[in-house]
Write a protein that holds these residues in place. Structure first.
Motif, PDB file in Angstrom:
ATOM      1  N   HIS A 264       0.833  -1.210   0.000  1.00 24.96           N
ATOM      2  CA  HIS A 264       0.000   0.000   0.000  1.00 24.96           C
ATOM      3  C   HIS A 264       0.866   1.259   0.000  1.00 24.96           C
ATOM      4  CE1 HIS A 264      -3.301   2.727   0.855  1.00 24.96           C
ATOM      5  NE2 HIS A 264      -2.607   3.209   1.865  1.00 24.96           N
ATOM      6  N   LYS A 265       1.922   1.253   0.780  1.00 26.37           N
ATOM      7  CA  LYS A 265       2.790   2.434   0.859  1.00 26.37           C
ATOM      8  C   LYS A 265       3.474   2.712  -0.478  1.00 26.37           C
ATOM      9  CE  LYS A 265       3.643   2.188   5.827  1.00 26.37           C
ATOM     10  NZ  LYS A 265       4.603   1.796   6.899  1.00 26.37           N
ATOM     11  N   ILE A 266       3.928   1.661  -1.154  1.00 30.51           N
ATOM     12  CA  ILE A 266       4.576   1.861  -2.452  1.00 30.51           C
ATOM     13  C   ILE A 266       3.567   2.337  -3.493  1.00 30.51           C
ATOM     14  CG2 ILE A 266       5.755   0.715  -4.368  1.00 30.51           C
ATOM     15  CD1 ILE A 266       7.533   1.280  -1.964  1.00 30.51           C
ATOM     16  N   MET A 267       2.382   1.735  -3.502  1.00 28.16           N
ATOM     17  CA  MET A 267       1.372   2.113  -4.498  1.00 28.16           C
ATOM     18  C   MET A 267       0.836   3.521  -4.260  1.00 28.16           C
ATOM     19  SD  MET A 267      -0.728  -1.447  -5.212  1.00 28.16           S
ATOM     20  CE  MET A 267      -1.564  -0.751  -6.648  1.00 28.16           C
ATOM     21  N   SER A 268       1.023   4.028  -3.053  1.00 27.67           N
ATOM     22  CA  SER A 268       0.591   5.390  -2.726  1.00 27.67           C
ATOM     23  C   SER A 268       1.717   6.405  -2.889  1.00 27.67           C
ATOM     24  CB  SER A 268       0.073   5.447  -1.278  1.00 27.67           C
ATOM     25  OG  SER A 268      -1.000   4.559  -1.084  1.00 27.67           O
ATOM     26  N   SER A 269       2.888   5.931  -3.302  1.00 23.24           N
ATOM     27  CA  SER A 269       4.046   6.810  -3.397  1.00 23.24           C
ATOM     28  C   SER A 269       4.332   7.195  -4.846  1.00 23.24           C
ATOM     29  CB  SER A 269       5.281   6.113  -2.812  1.00 23.24           C
ATOM     30  OG  SER A 269       5.753   5.107  -3.710  1.00 23.24           O
ATOM     31  N   SER A 270       5.304   8.067  -5.009  1.00 30.19           N
ATOM     32  CA  SER A 270       5.707   8.496  -6.352  1.00 30.19           C
ATOM     33  C   SER A 270       6.491   7.412  -7.080  1.00 30.19           C
ATOM     34  CB  SER A 270       6.565   9.762  -6.260  1.00 30.19           C
ATOM     35  OG  SER A 270       7.724   9.522  -5.470  1.00 30.19           O
ATOM     36  N   GLU A 271       6.912   6.370  -6.367  1.00 31.21           N
ATOM     37  CA  GLU A 271       7.670   5.291  -6.998  1.00 31.21           C
ATOM     38  C   GLU A 271       6.785   4.416  -7.885  1.00 31.21           C
ATOM     39  OE1 GLU A 271      10.964   1.835  -5.830  1.00 31.21           O
ATOM     40  OE2 GLU A 271       9.984   3.017  -4.257  1.00 31.21           O
ATOM     41  N   TYR A 272       5.504   4.288  -7.529  1.00 26.08           N
ATOM     42  CA  TYR A 272       4.609   3.394  -8.267  1.00 26.08           C
ATOM     43  C   TYR A 272       4.410   3.830  -9.727  1.00 26.08           C
ATOM     44  CZ  TYR A 272       0.600   0.402  -9.292  1.00 26.08           C
ATOM     45  OH  TYR A 272      -0.254  -0.510  -9.858  1.00 26.08           O
ATOM     46  N   PRO A 273       4.134   5.111 -10.018  1.00 30.54           N
ATOM     47  CA  PRO A 273       4.032   5.521 -11.426  1.00 30.54           C
ATOM     48  C   PRO A 273       5.310   5.241 -12.214  1.00 30.54           C
ATOM     49  CG  PRO A 273       3.129   7.216 -10.004  1.00 30.54           C
ATOM     50  CD  PRO A 273       3.796   6.214  -9.100  1.00 30.54           C
ATOM     51  N   HIS A 274       6.453   5.356 -11.541  1.00 31.78           N
ATOM     52  CA  HIS A 274       7.726   5.056 -12.204  1.00 31.78           C
ATOM     53  C   HIS A 274       7.796   3.572 -12.588  1.00 31.78           C
ATOM     54  CE1 HIS A 274      11.957   4.993 -13.209  1.00 31.78           C
ATOM     55  NE2 HIS A 274      12.158   4.065 -12.284  1.00 31.78           N
ATOM     56  N   ILE A 275       7.335   2.697 -11.691  1.00 30.82           N
ATOM     57  CA  ILE A 275       7.313   1.257 -11.997  1.00 30.82           C
ATOM     58  C   ILE A 275       6.406   0.986 -13.196  1.00 30.82           C
ATOM     59  CG2 ILE A 275       6.557  -1.007 -11.148  1.00 30.82           C
ATOM     60  CD1 ILE A 275       7.444  -0.110  -8.343  1.00 30.82           C
ATOM     61  N   LEU A 276       5.219   1.576 -13.196  1.00 29.10           N
ATOM     62  CA  LEU A 276       4.277   1.371 -14.301  1.00 29.10           C
ATOM     63  C   LEU A 276       4.846   1.854 -15.627  1.00 29.10           C
ATOM     64  CD1 LEU A 276       0.876   2.453 -12.691  1.00 29.10           C
ATOM     65  CD2 LEU A 276       1.671   0.127 -13.121  1.00 29.10           C
ATOM     66  N   SER A 277       5.588   2.953 -15.589  1.00 27.54           N
ATOM     67  CA  SER A 277       6.113   3.536 -16.823  1.00 27.54           C
ATOM     68  C   SER A 277       7.142   2.636 -17.496  1.00 27.54           C
ATOM     69  CB  SER A 277       6.737   4.907 -16.538  1.00 27.54           C
ATOM     70  OG  SER A 277       7.943   4.773 -15.791  1.00 27.54           O
ATOM     71  N   LYS A 278       7.746   1.724 -16.748  1.00 25.89           N
ATOM     72  CA  LYS A 278       8.739   0.807 -17.313  1.00 25.89           C
ATOM     73  C   LYS A 278       8.095  -0.313 -18.109  1.00 25.89           C
ATOM     74  CE  LYS A 278      11.777  -0.681 -14.349  1.00 25.89           C
ATOM     75  NZ  LYS A 278      12.266  -1.200 -13.053  1.00 25.89           N
ATOM     76  N   TYR A 279       6.797  -0.554 -17.873  1.00 23.33           N
ATOM     77  CA  TYR A 279       6.117  -1.684 -18.504  1.00 23.33           C
ATOM     78  C   TYR A 279       4.786  -1.229 -19.102  1.00 23.33           C
ATOM     79  CZ  TYR A 279       9.347  -4.081 -15.347  1.00 23.33           C
ATOM     80  OH  TYR A 279      10.464  -4.490 -14.650  1.00 23.33           O
ATOM     81  N   PRO A 280       4.810  -0.542 -20.226  1.00 24.88           N
ATOM     82  CA  PRO A 280       3.562  -0.075 -20.820  1.00 24.88           C
ATOM     83  C   PRO A 280       2.642  -1.236 -21.177  1.00 24.88           C
ATOM     84  CG  PRO A 280       5.444   0.303 -22.288  1.00 24.88           C
ATOM     85  CD  PRO A 280       6.002  -0.181 -21.008  1.00 24.88           C
ATOM     86  N   THR A 281       1.364  -1.062 -20.909  1.00 21.97           N
ATOM     87  CA  THR A 281       0.360  -2.099 -21.197  1.00 21.97           C
ATOM     88  C   THR A 281      -0.634  -1.564 -22.211  1.00 21.97           C
ATOM     89  OG1 THR A 281      -1.106  -1.366 -19.421  1.00 21.97           O
ATOM     90  CG2 THR A 281       0.561  -2.999 -18.853  1.00 21.97           C
ATOM     91  N   LEU A 282      -1.405  -2.494 -22.762  1.00 20.50           N
ATOM     92  CA  LEU A 282      -2.412  -2.108 -23.749  1.00 20.50           C
ATOM     93  C   LEU A 282      -3.653  -1.562 -23.071  1.00 20.50           C
ATOM     94  CD1 LEU A 282      -2.154  -5.133 -26.224  1.00 20.50           C
ATOM     95  CD2 LEU A 282      -1.210  -2.839 -26.503  1.00 20.50           C
ATOM     96  N   SER A 283      -3.861  -1.944 -21.816  1.00 21.79           N
ATOM     97  CA  SER A 283      -5.056  -1.491 -21.100  1.00 21.79           C
ATOM     98  C   SER A 283      -4.737  -1.376 -19.626  1.00 21.79           C
ATOM     99  CB  SER A 283      -6.222  -2.472 -21.298  1.00 21.79           C
ATOM    100  OG  SER A 283      -7.282  -2.147 -20.437  1.00 21.79           O
ATOM    101  N   GLN A 284      -4.930  -0.205 -19.044  1.00 19.65           N
ATOM    102  CA  GLN A 284      -4.735  -0.014 -17.605  1.00 19.65           C
ATOM    103  C   GLN A 284      -6.075   0.102 -16.899  1.00 19.65           C
ATOM    104  OE1 GLN A 284      -2.140  -0.235 -15.863  1.00 19.65           O
ATOM    105  NE2 GLN A 284      -0.355   0.294 -17.056  1.00 19.65           N
ATOM    106  N   ASP A 285      -7.182  -0.011 -17.605  1.00 22.38           N
ATOM    107  CA  ASP A 285      -8.506   0.194 -17.017  1.00 22.38           C
ATOM    108  C   ASP A 285      -8.971  -1.038 -16.262  1.00 22.38           C
ATOM    109  OD1 ASP A 285      -8.557   2.706 -18.170  1.00 22.38           O
ATOM    110  OD2 ASP A 285      -9.441   1.930 -20.034  1.00 22.38           O
TER     111      ASP A 285
END
Length: 257
Positions: free
Chosen positions: A236-257
């Protein structure tokens, strides 16, 4: 004075003997994490484990573990990873779709992503599926024990129409050679899985969407509560931090919805 010193010594000894060992053995790194080949959330590339969920775990371990280097993540077939988490205390399987059937089988941490599960077809075959009834006529490849297998059987697809494999790359090969008509797969995984095959994303199409459900860490229900809370709080702490968007940006997906 001597008596007070003795009492203080005994209290300190009790802390060392009892409190500290328990505390050191209750963090998320005391759990064993097992996964499969399912990019972009979890996969092996040139021997290295990667993916959104893998990076999320590693980041969380820096918060929730006394020794982050002890974090134990291993990749197996989906069937083996799922069985380990079902049967063995302190095992966690990820990334896992949460369903009513599975609800009581595990404890859940997440959600950490989504799984738009589709039936993928070769464009050249011009397969059109307008309803669930249309699915029944086709040969369908599924990863053994994957949630897609359960859903397709519930739809009435005969057992003999399902072609099961522990290896998603085997299913890609079967699709490319027209040995199956459809492949049940997380749509977000398609580009990465096709990289090493003869197929390209432009040569396939999502003929039908089975579901779009959230992904979780699924813990064996006998997991000690302190370990479960350590994992939940750290994630929860990581997903609420600025680090989580950085993790997502490394692995682009076709759908985040």
């Amino acid at each position: 004075m001597i008596q007070a010193s003795f009492v203080a010594f005994i209290c300190l000894l009790l802390v060392v003997l009892f409190v500290l060992p328990v505390r050191a053995g209750q963090d998320m790194c005391e759990l064993h994490y097992v996964t499969e080949q399912s990019p972009p959330y979890n996969y092996q590339e040139e021997g290295d484990l990667k993916g959104i969920a893998v990076d999320l775990l590693r980041a969380a371990s820096r918060i929730g573990c006394d020794d982050p280097a002890s974090l134990d993540i291993r990749s197996h077939s989906w069937a083996r990873s799922y069985k380990l988490a079902r049967k063995v205390r302190q095992y966690v399987v990820f990334s896992t779709v949460r369903t009513p059937h599975r609800e009581s089988l595990f404890h859940w941490v997440g959600p950490i992503g989504n799984s738009p599960k589709v039936l993928l077809a070769l464009k050249q075959n011009s397969i059109v599926i307008n309803s669930q009834v249309d699915i029944l006529q086709y040969r369908i490849g599924v990863v053994r024990n994957d949630i897609a297998e359960e859903v397709l059987l519930q739809m009435g697809v005969p057992q003999w129409k399902l072609y099961r494999s522990n290896d998603p790359y085997k299913l890609i090969e079967m699709l490319s050679k027209n040995k199956i008509d459809l492949w049940a797969v997380n749509y977000n995984s398609v580009p990465a899985l096709l990289k090493s095959s003869e197929l390209s994303p432009s040569g396939v199409t999502a003929a039908y969407t089975l579901f779009n459900k959230k992904l979780y860490f699924a813990l064996n229900p006998m997991t000690p509560p302190q370990m479960e809370e350590s994992l939940r709080d750290s994630i929860h702490k990581i997903m609420s931090s600025s680090e989580y968007p950085h993790i997502l940006s490394k692995y682009p997906t076709l759908s985040q919805d």
